[in-house]
Motif scaffolding. Structure first.
Motif, mmCIF file in Angstrom:
data_model
loop_
_atom_site.group_PDB
_atom_site.id
_atom_site.type_symbol
_atom_site.label_atom_id
_atom_site.label_comp_id
_atom_site.label_asym_id
_atom_site.label_seq_id
_atom_site.Cartn_x
_atom_site.Cartn_y
_atom_site.Cartn_z
ATOM 1 N N SER A 2 0.815 -1.108 -0.062
ATOM 2 C CA SER A 2 -0.026 0.035 0.025
ATOM 3 C C SER A 2 0.991 1.351 -0.058
ATOM 4 N N LYS A 3 0.224 2.262 -0.651
ATOM 5 C CA LYS A 3 0.876 3.713 -0.914
ATOM 6 C C LYS A 3 0.989 4.475 0.602
ATOM 7 N N LEU A 4 2.047 5.088 0.734
ATOM 8 C CA LEU A 4 2.116 5.846 2.230
ATOM 9 C C LEU A 4 2.094 7.343 1.735
ATOM 10 N N THR A 5 1.354 7.939 2.689
ATOM 11 C CA THR A 5 1.379 9.543 2.434
ATOM 12 C C THR A 5 2.076 10.005 3.723
ATOM 13 N N ILE A 6 3.100 10.728 3.451
ATOM 14 C CA ILE A 6 3.970 11.354 4.451
ATOM 15 C C ILE A 6 4.280 12.758 4.678
ATOM 16 N N ALA A 7 3.483 13.352 5.752
ATOM 17 C CA ALA A 7 3.778 14.669 6.034
ATOM 18 C C ALA A 7 5.090 15.238 6.383
ATOM 19 N N LEU A 8 5.621 16.278 5.925
ATOM 20 C CA LEU A 8 6.653 16.815 6.230
ATOM 21 C C LEU A 8 6.493 18.071 6.988
ATOM 22 N N ALA A 9 7.273 18.425 7.958
ATOM 23 C CA ALA A 9 7.022 20.068 8.704
ATOM 24 C C ALA A 9 7.645 21.021 7.877
ATOM 25 N N LYS A 10 7.151 21.845 7.462
ATOM 26 C CA LYS A 10 7.983 23.294 7.048
ATOM 27 C C LYS A 10 8.894 23.781 8.008
ATOM 28 N N GLY A 11 9.703 24.529 7.677
ATOM 29 C CA GLY A 11 10.425 25.314 8.642
ATOM 30 C C GLY A 11 11.725 24.628 8.898
ATOM 31 N N ARG A 12 12.292 24.966 10.133
ATOM 32 C CA ARG A 12 14.059 24.655 10.188
ATOM 33 C C ARG A 12 13.937 22.927 9.893
ATOM 34 N N LEU A 13 12.859 22.011 10.268
ATOM 35 C CA LEU A 13 13.122 20.756 10.037
ATOM 36 C C LEU A 13 13.021 20.231 8.647
ATOM 37 N N SER A 41 6.677 10.817 -5.183
ATOM 38 C CA SER A 41 7.898 9.882 -5.557
ATOM 39 C C SER A 41 7.833 8.469 -5.257
ATOM 40 N N ASN A 42 8.377 7.764 -6.198
ATOM 41 C CA ASN A 42 8.581 6.302 -5.897
ATOM 42 C C ASN A 42 7.161 5.728 -5.024
ATOM 43 N N GLY A 43 6.135 5.936 -5.535
ATOM 44 C CA GLY A 43 4.984 5.253 -4.947
ATOM 45 C C GLY A 43 4.416 5.903 -3.776
ATOM 46 N N ALA A 44 5.137 7.029 -3.134
ATOM 47 C CA ALA A 44 4.817 7.535 -1.939
ATOM 48 C C ALA A 44 4.305 9.027 -2.258
ATOM 49 N N GLN A 45 3.355 9.487 -1.542
ATOM 50 C CA GLN A 45 3.090 10.854 -1.723
ATOM 51 C C GLN A 45 3.418 11.866 -0.375
ATOM 52 N N PHE A 46 4.014 12.955 -0.631
ATOM 53 C CA PHE A 46 4.562 13.799 0.460
ATOM 54 C C PHE A 46 3.665 15.094 0.634
ATOM 55 N N LEU A 47 3.270 15.423 1.858
ATOM 56 C CA LEU A 47 2.583 16.834 2.140
ATOM 57 C C LEU A 47 3.554 17.624 2.829
ATOM 58 N N ALA A 63 -2.510 12.004 6.263
ATOM 59 C CA ALA A 63 -1.264 11.306 6.158
ATOM 60 C C ALA A 63 -1.117 10.102 7.124
ATOM 61 N N ASP A 64 -0.541 9.275 6.558
ATOM 62 C CA ASP A 64 -0.304 7.905 7.251
ATOM 63 C C ASP A 64 0.921 8.297 8.458
ATOM 64 N N VAL A 65 1.813 9.011 7.921
ATOM 65 C CA VAL A 65 3.109 9.242 8.426
ATOM 66 C C VAL A 65 3.437 10.687 8.552
ATOM 67 N N GLY A 66 4.196 11.240 9.971
ATOM 68 C CA GLY A 66 4.608 12.502 9.692
ATOM 69 C C GLY A 66 5.800 12.458 10.429
ATOM 70 N N ILE A 67 6.689 13.744 9.825
ATOM 71 C CA ILE A 67 8.164 14.019 10.302
ATOM 72 C C ILE A 67 7.922 15.398 11.008
ATOM 73 N N VAL A 68 7.912 15.370 12.417
ATOM 74 C CA VAL A 68 7.755 16.690 13.019
ATOM 75 C C VAL A 68 8.422 16.853 14.199
ATOM 76 N N GLY A 69 8.674 17.718 14.676
ATOM 77 C CA GLY A 69 9.416 18.367 15.950
ATOM 78 C C GLY A 69 8.628 17.813 17.339
ATOM 79 N N GLN A 70 9.123 17.128 18.288
ATOM 80 C CA GLN A 70 8.265 16.742 19.429
ATOM 81 C C GLN A 70 7.759 17.924 20.051
ATOM 82 N N ASP A 71 8.204 19.193 20.028
ATOM 83 C CA ASP A 71 7.553 20.296 20.627
ATOM 84 C C ASP A 71 6.247 20.569 19.983
ATOM 85 N N ALA A 72 6.242 20.554 18.485
ATOM 86 C CA ALA A 72 4.756 20.543 18.016
ATOM 87 C C ALA A 72 3.925 19.425 18.346
ATOM 88 N N LEU A 73 4.560 18.226 18.478
ATOM 89 C CA LEU A 73 3.673 17.199 18.491
ATOM 90 C C LEU A 73 2.900 17.335 20.002
#
Ligand code: PRP
Length: 209
Positions: A2-13, A41-47, A63-73
């Protein structure tokens, strides 16, 4: 798979997160070269989302997955899995104030006004310690608030400490340490268990993120 949607945090990260994701074999050149908010890209979607919104996209399953700072989390209070910390984006959430606050027994003062873009964390810090503080929620440049009398203290993240120093403020207490983390939607964690496990293992195998 299955295809993943991955959210990336704007800003410093964003730059180190793109570097990490590209080291896994995805091509995110368009994130640097354009203002596109959805990339494939490569079968995944990035937000590409505001850091404080990434936990919300993941909690609601946009989004299935995210990359974010623990502060925002932590500030979001989102109900998500956090299977992995990523070792970059290190910073600390602190209470800070003018130099004279250091000697002013600030913890015993009543009616303190506290400016912050982390109202939940600030409220939690003050109330669990039985301290008196009125939380004033701002969106940025928090260090300005004590300088112009809007607030007595701030609760904000510190990385290098330069913004505090350059604005005549000093750290009074540390609330928590933060770094970038991988977060996972609870349903996706079950429904897409294989592809998410593979992503976690791929990231863990990288030595240089
Ligand atoms: C963050 C934070 C501090 C500063 C800390 O602000 O809110 O202001 O960085 O970094 P330092 O310790 O390395 O100086 P950001 O740059 O994200 O902008 P903002 O104030 O507009 O939110």
């Amino acid at each position: 798979m299955s295809k993943l949607t991955i959210a990336l945090a704007k800003g410093r990260l964003l730059a180190p997160s793109i570097k990490l994701v590209e080291s896994l074999g995805y091509d995110l050149r368009a994130a640097r070269a354009s203002r596109k908010l959805v990339l494939a890209s490569n079968g995944a979607q990035f937000l590409i989302a505001k850091a404080s919104d990434v936990p919300i996209y993941v909690e609601y399953g946009a989004a299935d997955v995210g990359i974010v700072g623990q502060d925002a989390l932590r500030e979001s209070g989102a109900n998500v899995y956090e299977p992995l910390v990523l070792g970059y984006g290190l910073c600390r959430l602190v209470v800070a104030g003018k130099r004279e606050s250091q000697d002013a027994e600030w913890k015993t003062r009543a009616g303190l006004r506290v400016a912050t873009k982390y109202p939940r964390a600030a409220q939690n810090y003050f109330s669990t310690r039985g301290l008196s503080g009125e939380i004033i929620a701002l969106s940025g440049s928090i260090e300005l608030a004590p300088m112009v009398g809007l607030a007595d203290l701030i609760v904000d993240v510190v990385d290098t400490g330069r913004t505090l120093r350059d604005n005549g403020l000093v750290e009074l207490d540390e609330i928590f340490k933060s770094q970038a983390a991988l977060i996972v939607n609870r349903a996706s964690h079950t429904l897409k268990v294989d592809v998410i496990r593979q992503l976690v293992e791929q990231i863990e195998s990288k030595q240089d993120f």
